[in-house]
Design a protein around this motif. Sequence first.
Motif, PDB file in Angstrom:
ATOM      1  N   PRO A 270       0.851  -1.196   0.006  1.00  0.00           N
ATOM      2  CA  PRO A 270       0.133   0.161   0.083  1.00  0.00           C
ATOM      3  C   PRO A 270       0.951   1.745   0.139  1.00  0.00           C
ATOM      4  N   VAL A 271       0.827   1.986  -1.071  1.00  0.00           N
ATOM      5  CA  VAL A 271       1.146   3.496  -1.437  1.00  0.00           C
ATOM      6  C   VAL A 271       0.826   4.578   0.287  1.00  0.00           C
ATOM      7  N   ALA A 272       2.580   4.714   0.607  1.00  0.00           N
ATOM      8  CA  ALA A 272       1.485   5.357   1.509  1.00  0.00           C
ATOM      9  C   ALA A 272       1.001   7.027   1.667  1.00  0.00           C
ATOM     10  N   GLY A 273       0.702   7.481   2.717  1.00  0.00           N
ATOM     11  CA  GLY A 273       0.464   8.865   2.212  1.00  0.00           C
ATOM     12  C   GLY A 273      -0.653   9.104   1.713  1.00  0.00           C
ATOM     13  N   GLY A 274      -1.683   7.873   1.585  1.00  0.00           N
ATOM     14  CA  GLY A 274      -2.908   7.733   1.028  1.00  0.00           C
ATOM     15  C   GLY A 274      -3.409   8.287  -0.325  1.00  0.00           C
ATOM     16  N   ALA A 332      18.128  -1.254  -5.883  1.00  0.00           N
ATOM     17  CA  ALA A 332      18.811  -1.953  -5.246  1.00  0.00           C
ATOM     18  C   ALA A 332      17.638  -2.660  -4.224  1.00  0.00           C
ATOM     19  N   THR A 333      17.376  -3.650  -4.468  1.00  0.00           N
ATOM     20  CA  THR A 333      15.864  -4.168  -3.142  1.00  0.00           C
ATOM     21  C   THR A 333      16.054  -3.815  -2.109  1.00  0.00           C
ATOM     22  N   THR A 334      17.091  -3.062  -1.452  1.00  0.00           N
ATOM     23  CA  THR A 334      17.626  -2.335  -0.149  1.00  0.00           C
ATOM     24  C   THR A 334      17.213  -1.435  -0.271  1.00  0.00           C
ATOM     25  N   SER A 335      16.708  -0.378  -1.267  1.00  0.00           N
ATOM     26  CA  SER A 335      17.156   0.796  -1.567  1.00  0.00           C
ATOM     27  C   SER A 335      15.969   1.488  -0.769  1.00  0.00           C
ATOM     28  N   GLY A 336      14.671   0.854  -0.627  1.00  0.00           N
ATOM     29  CA  GLY A 336      13.641   1.921   0.610  1.00  0.00           C
ATOM     30  C   GLY A 336      12.602   2.444  -0.371  1.00  0.00           C
ATOM     31  N   THR A 354      16.679  -5.909 -29.716  1.00  0.00           N
ATOM     32  CA  THR A 354      16.818  -4.861 -30.129  1.00  0.00           C
ATOM     33  C   THR A 354      15.851  -3.957 -30.111  1.00  0.00           C
ATOM     34  N   GLY A 355      15.100  -4.147 -29.320  1.00  0.00           N
ATOM     35  CA  GLY A 355      13.524  -3.639 -28.541  1.00  0.00           C
ATOM     36  C   GLY A 355      14.118  -2.021 -27.619  1.00  0.00           C
ATOM     37  N   ARG A 356      13.283  -1.158 -28.475  1.00  0.00           N
ATOM     38  CA  ARG A 356      13.270  -0.082 -27.426  1.00  0.00           C
ATOM     39  C   ARG A 356      12.484  -0.127 -27.079  1.00  0.00           C
ATOM     40  N   VAL A 357      12.676  -0.311 -25.307  1.00  0.00           N
ATOM     41  CA  VAL A 357      11.437   0.251 -24.407  1.00  0.00           C
ATOM     42  C   VAL A 357      11.492   0.718 -23.376  1.00  0.00           C
ATOM     43  N   ALA A 358      10.365   1.934 -22.163  1.00  0.00           N
ATOM     44  CA  ALA A 358      10.899   2.812 -21.858  1.00  0.00           C
ATOM     45  C   ALA A 358       9.562   2.689 -20.629  1.00  0.00           C
ATOM     46  N   LEU A 359      10.315   3.311 -19.666  1.00  0.00           N
ATOM     47  CA  LEU A 359       9.179   2.807 -18.154  1.00  0.00           C
ATOM     48  C   LEU A 359       9.114   4.548 -17.399  1.00  0.00           C
ATOM     49  N   ALA A 360       7.815   5.017 -17.738  1.00  0.00           N
ATOM     50  CA  ALA A 360       7.524   6.772 -16.779  1.00  0.00           C
ATOM     51  C   ALA A 360       6.879   5.856 -15.625  1.00  0.00           C
ATOM     52  N   TYR A 361       7.415   6.659 -14.257  1.00  0.00           N
ATOM     53  CA  TYR A 361       6.791   5.203 -13.326  1.00  0.00           C
ATOM     54  C   TYR A 361       6.802   7.330 -12.069  1.00  0.00           C
ATOM     55  N   TYR A 362       6.163   7.020 -10.812  1.00  0.00           N
ATOM     56  CA  TYR A 362       6.202   7.759 -10.070  1.00  0.00           C
ATOM     57  C   TYR A 362       6.778   7.063  -8.846  1.00  0.00           C
ATOM     58  N   PHE A 363       7.650   7.875  -8.014  1.00  0.00           N
ATOM     59  CA  PHE A 363       7.707   6.445  -6.855  1.00  0.00           C
ATOM     60  C   PHE A 363       8.303   7.930  -5.398  1.00  0.00           C
ATOM     61  N   TYR A 364       8.343   7.139  -4.108  1.00  0.00           N
ATOM     62  CA  TYR A 364       8.891   7.669  -3.613  1.00  0.00           C
ATOM     63  C   TYR A 364      10.490   7.569  -2.903  1.00  0.00           C
ATOM     64  N   PRO A 365      10.810   8.282  -2.470  1.00  0.00           N
ATOM     65  CA  PRO A 365      12.172   8.309  -2.016  1.00  0.00           C
ATOM     66  C   PRO A 365      12.409   7.251  -0.884  1.00  0.00           C
ATOM     67  N   GLN A 366      11.792   8.123  -0.122  1.00  0.00           N
ATOM     68  CA  GLN A 366      11.656   7.014   1.255  1.00  0.00           C
ATOM     69  C   GLN A 366      10.133   6.110   1.507  1.00  0.00           C
ATOM     70  N   ALA A 367       9.936   5.226   1.279  1.00  0.00           N
ATOM     71  CA  ALA A 367       8.869   4.336   1.366  1.00  0.00           C
ATOM     72  C   ALA A 367       7.579   5.098   2.688  1.00  0.00           C
ATOM     73  N   GLY A 368       8.639   4.706   3.769  1.00  0.00           N
ATOM     74  CA  GLY A 368       7.751   4.730   5.053  1.00  0.00           C
ATOM     75  C   GLY A 368       7.682   5.884   5.537  1.00  0.00           C
ATOM     76  N   CYS A 369       7.075   6.910   4.729  1.00  0.00           N
ATOM     77  CA  CYS A 369       6.436   8.931   4.821  1.00  0.00           C
ATOM     78  C   CYS A 369       5.094   8.759   5.371  1.00  0.00           C
ATOM     79  N   THR A 370       4.624   9.755   5.581  1.00  0.00           N
ATOM     80  CA  THR A 370       3.374  10.473   5.552  1.00  0.00           C
ATOM     81  C   THR A 370       3.171  10.521   4.937  1.00  0.00           C
TER      82      THR A 370
END
Length: 960
Positions: A270-274, A332-336, A354-370
């Motif tokens: 569950p993504v933090a902060g609602g 890394a899987t330990t990045s948080g 040789t397929g070109r693929v791109a991925l946009a995404y949102y992220f929190y630098p710290q998963a455990g935020c409020t």
Amino acid sequence: MSPRQAKLGLRTVAAAAALVIAGSAHAAALRLSTDPFTNASSQHRTQVEPDSFAFGSTVVAAFQTGRFFDGGASDIGFATSTNGGSSWTSGFLSGLTRYQGAGPYDRASDPSVAFDARHNVWLIESLGLLESPSVGGRAVLVNRSTNGGTAFGGAVTVASGSALDKNWIACDNWPASPFFGNCYAEWDDVGDSQRVKMSVSSDGGLTWGPARNSGDNVTGIGGQPVVQPNGQVVVPLLNAAGTAIQSFRSVDGGASWRATVQIASVTDHPVAGGLRSEPLPSAEVDGAGKVYVVWQDCRFRTSCTANDIVMATTTQAGYPTWSGVTRIPIDATTSGVDHFIPGIGVDPTTSGSTGRVALAYYFYPQAGCTASTCQLDVGLVTSPNGGTSWSAPSQLAGPMSLSWLANTNQGAMVGDYISTSFAGGSPHPVFALANAPNGGAFDEAVYTTGAGQAAPTVTLTSTPPTSTTSTSAHFEWTTTGTVTSTTCQLDTRAPVACTSPQDFTGLSTGGHTFTVTVGNSGGSNSASFSWTITSTPPSVVRLSSDPFTNASSQHRTQVEPDSFAFGSSMVTAFQSGRFAGGGASDIGFATSTNGGSSWTSGFLSGLTKYQGAGPYDRASDPSVAFDARHNVWLIESLGLMESPSVAGKAVVVSRSTNGGLGFGSPVTIATGSFLDKNWITCDNWSASPFFGRCYAQWDDVNDSDRVKMSVSTDGGLTWGAPLNSGDSATGLGGQPVVQANGQVIVPYMAPDGSAIRSFRSVDGGASWRVSVQVSAITDHPVAGGLRSEPLPSAEVDGAGTVYVAWQDCRFRTSCTANDIVMATTTQAGYPTWSGVTRIPIDATTSGVDHFIPGLGVDRTTAGSSARLALAYYFYPQTGCTAATCQLDVGLVSSSDGGSTWSAPSQLAGPMSLSWLASTDQGAMVGDYISTAFTGGVARPVFAVAGPPSGGVFDEAIATR
């Protein structure tokens, strides 16, 4: 502004209008539109949830504008570029809602964009919502553009209902498809138990067929249809419970839809902060029909503390089978770091490796935020090789506070999806982002990367190993997008302009970091690599030393070890005193009776003229087995004669009845004029109907390289007549293994080196069946002239699973280096082999070359708890020369049957190639090495060399 532009609210955004988003020093971003509405019932200035599609140089994006708290928006906005993102025009759909062109709907939501190439029509699909008696989606609608996406007509109804949701649209743009020009609309009907619905148009969206269910009436949400070049339509979706990604398909242009299959289960953090977010799929297809599906998932994180973006794929021919789930390695899987709301894009003009693929995404630098502390960012990663490897992440925008975002009854909102589309070979991510509210109104809008141009990305394709004793380093990289500047930095030195490749020499021991940065007017991206130069090479235990002095061979040299373990005993055998033209002065052996704690060594007597006055001039190709029924150790080898030319004249076996401490005179298995590449194994399974049989293998060069098999039932004292496989297979390097039911499998390499094949016996070697292909081989020639070819290394676990490993470059871009790869089969499953998997010793971008594998399996283990170990040689830098190559020995292990592998350990090295015995096929450590398990511990055995001393070599057999 023309009258039509005024009516539709069109505006033009030039590339020069790029803005730098507050708080971001990473990239410029271009604002595509602004919410112009003023109705008090929704939140202004807000724009959320963009989708986009590109065809040729045209890109169209659509998005909600003026978001309501409880669903939908004042209208759907759009932005269009007809020049690959250099400039954009924007507007709002007219006649859809009452806020623009007096449309019949109170609100609109869920925009999705498609292009119909056959009818030259752009389509924006959306939901029309009414507020009475309660807010809900009453219609799935399509607005059509016939002028290249710069203006859209009134809405066409696809379907109506009481509670429709999460629509999507795609068209068949493949001219060779039998359904070219069909467009497919998808949605789910909450009023019909959330069943997923599909409708088809064959006239550019003017009319639409009836709503149809999948063959099993699937319920779900967030379906995203994609069309493959053969016209097959695949619809990935999230099931109604949110626990799995599923898919269904049509093979008849949408006339019917088949039952669903599961792609993968979902494990969602569950993504933090609602923040409003759920693991909806994002799907795309490449030019060959490979379908990529991504979603947010925490399965690779300990205790599910954060989401990664994960991926599964399928193909035209492969559906309904999906690949396993892989993690896109953004960090890394330990990045948080928590990653969510992905938008994948695939360049449909590319495919496969040789397929070109791109991925946009949102992220929190710290998963455990409020809600008050979360910092929301937008990221991008790219892949130039169909998702095999990925660039370092680029931060497109942020950080944003959640209070800056439109609020909904499901949380603060940027959208349930974002989007990435390729135009002109470059990815164009489209995303919602926000600045701090101003004057009581939000400042949330839809953006793309700045200056109409994505920042270039860079991927390191050649690096040193993470730990090495070499004081040199070699780096290569590839880029995507337009690059106007490149700089390189080593450690704390100042960055300097550079080009690929880059080499460094004379480096100090300790840690080092190399960084390459590429940029253009849209921003910059970097790729870094850190490694450690250790002060001393690892210590090893030498098992023997070449004692021979004959002037005709090279001394002190020992090469090509094989080993076998049974209980606490382990025997290894090897060539000693290597000749340049083939074979050695004799075969040496080393034996441990205490699990490798101590060793005794010796040499086979009576085999060659150099030890015990044997009949042969030379010996070669040792292989070790144990016969548990007769309590006999066996060393098989080739006896070579020098006249009329050097060749293997006999396959022989030397027997030990005292635990491997001494071996008697050789027993002849077979004779010929040119025999090669022998191997031996025994049936040590007490429940097998053929317990106690031993199987000898070799190839007969003068019989067209046919693979031969012979059987002994008396501990190697006598041997049966040589037999061919059922199809008289030709090849070399066969390694027979015996499964627990007595079935014998013989993997070998085809004579032209193009494939790994196998055949079997089910009757104790009385007959041998026809061969089957395990896999094709794609081999990278090992640099420096080192003697090496992709021979198989085979082993079997306690349940009869056969593992075969070999060197192969299929997972490397342009076959620049070898990995060690593996395939498996089972007792019940043969003759079917698994697909080829890569043993992940290091990244496919590492530039390390791996070769000459020696696989070991603990036969007291099996299945998901089987213990495996793999010894191998490697070059830290694949692009070396005979003078510069640094040869090392590595080891990785697995405790779960090869599902996962340990980090690699360096057993020995570096060695210069000039330290090795020379042969007419190159410098030599052996055509194989070996790993055996005793007492649950892997014991690798390998050739290792020091610098020559006093005019002689210093190459010997060692273990750790």
